[in-house]
Design a protein around this motif. Structure first.
Motif, mmCIF file in Angstrom:
data_model
loop_
_atom_site.group_PDB
_atom_site.id
_atom_site.type_symbol
_atom_site.label_atom_id
_atom_site.label_comp_id
_atom_site.label_asym_id
_atom_site.label_seq_id
_atom_site.Cartn_x
_atom_site.Cartn_y
_atom_site.Cartn_z
ATOM 1 N N PRO A 185 -41.883 30.676 -34.049
ATOM 2 C CA PRO A 185 -42.918 30.033 -34.868
ATOM 3 C C PRO A 185 -43.703 31.083 -35.639
ATOM 4 O O PRO A 185 -43.717 32.257 -35.269
ATOM 5 N N ALA A 245 -40.990 15.490 -35.695
ATOM 6 C CA ALA A 245 -42.000 16.518 -35.984
ATOM 7 C C ALA A 245 -42.596 17.147 -34.726
ATOM 8 O O ALA A 245 -43.824 17.292 -34.610
ATOM 9 N N ALA A 248 -42.403 22.155 -31.031
ATOM 10 C CA ALA A 248 -41.327 23.085 -30.662
ATOM 11 C C ALA A 248 -40.370 22.369 -29.715
ATOM 12 O O ALA A 248 -40.702 21.331 -29.129
ATOM 13 N N CYS A 276 -37.964 22.750 -36.253
ATOM 14 C CA CYS A 276 -39.121 23.302 -35.557
ATOM 15 C C CYS A 276 -38.753 24.588 -34.810
ATOM 16 O O CYS A 276 -37.567 24.917 -34.665
#
Length: 315
Positions: A185, A245, A248, A276
């Motif tokens: 991320p 959505a 993670a 993600c």
């Protein structure tokens, strides 16, 4: 044999060399009575009896629902036993006997207004993931996916898994876990967990599935699935919007029936199928090192893969 009252997670006492483990005081002081239920499949009376004998030595009181001993094909009966356990004022936590199949029928017979009225830890995994996800969707407070009777007796969970379960139920701070980073991320991921055994979840009607937006989805699969079936069920779940959505994905046990290369190919397939951040290596699934996950507890994962859990308010 008198079928009776037994303590929760202590089914793990049938360890052979580890059978001398003393589980007294493992759980927080407010957990005195555990109710065992069978939402999915029959665990086998020998398993439950072994659990009952060993757990009783720890000083916990555990009640066993009738459909644990004499399994009912009627999901309404299995659901009724869960509701009875939930409404029993003595019940401090509920432990599932085993996974298997059938939880997707049981969940439709539950009274969620009653379930939301009490904050009771509800422990199980595998096919029980169906109930866990429905609980998240409907606002039930403390679904905890983790060791249940069969995993603790038939393929005993590790000592640290049992301690982890106790700490998770207690709401205390948990030791951090270092994950493998598959897609990092941009910044630290923060959210509450959801997920579980994805082939079971894939069978749920979309109306029972939780919104995974901003949640961290933990995924596991077991050896009754090969690569092709695992991909098929993943795609089915994706088609229902489950991975729309999330904050993670954390890939846990990829214990499919196949070679090591096929398990890695499955990890790659899932990673490529979502946009993600993706991590792997959390000890959760059909394995001895099975860490419980409280779906009501917030977690953080840094870009370099360090997962930490917040303390949970269990008052």
């Amino acid at each position: 044999m008198k079928r009776a009252i037994l303590p929760v997670l202590l089914c793990a006492c049938a360890f052979g060399a580890e059978s001398s483990l003393d589980f007294r005081g493992l759980f927080p002081a407010n957990v005195k009575c555990i109710h065992i239920v069978a939402p999915s499949s029959h665990a086998g009376n020998a398993v439950v009896e072994k659990a009952t004998n060993e757990l009783a030595k720890a000083g916990y009181k555990v009640k066993v629902a009738p459909s644990v001993w004499t399994y009912s094909d009627d999901p309404a009966v299995r659901a009724r036993d869960i509701m009875t356990a939930w409404k029993d004022p003595e019940t401090d936590a509920i432990l599932c006997a085993r996974g298997g199949r059938g939880a997707w029928n049981t969940v439709q017979k539950l009274d969620f207004e009653v379930l939301k009225a009490r904050d009771i830890p509800f422990v199980g995994f595998s096919n029980i993931s169906v109930l866990m996800n429905a609980f998240v969707a409907k606002g039930v407070k403390r679904p905890i996916t983790g060791p249940m009777c069969t995993s603790l007796v038939n393929y005993p969970s590790s000592r640290d898994s049992i301690a982890r379960l106790g700490a998770t139920v207690a709401g205390t701070v948990l030791e951090p876990t270092r994950l493998e980073v598959r897609r990092a991320p941009a910044q630290t991921v923060v959210g509450k967990p959801v997920g579980g055994h994805w082939p079971s979840i894939s069978r749920m009607d979309a109306s029972w599935l939780p919104d995974t937006k901003n949640r961290v989805v933990f995924l596991e699969v077991n050896k009754t699935y090969d690569y092709a079936k695992a991909v098929e069920t993943f795609d089915l779940l994706k088609g229902k919007g489950y991975f729309k959505a999330p904050a993670a994905l954390v890939l846990c046990d990829m214990g499919i029936n196949g070679r090591k290369s096929e398990k890695e190919a499955l990890r790659k397939y899932i990673t490529d199928a979502v946009s993600c951040p993706v991590f792997s290596g959390y000890p959760y699934g059909h394995v001895k090192k099975l860490y419980a996950i409280d779906f009501g507890r917030e977690l953080r994962i840094t870009p370099d893969g360090l997962l930490t859990w917040s303390a949970a308010d269990v008052r």
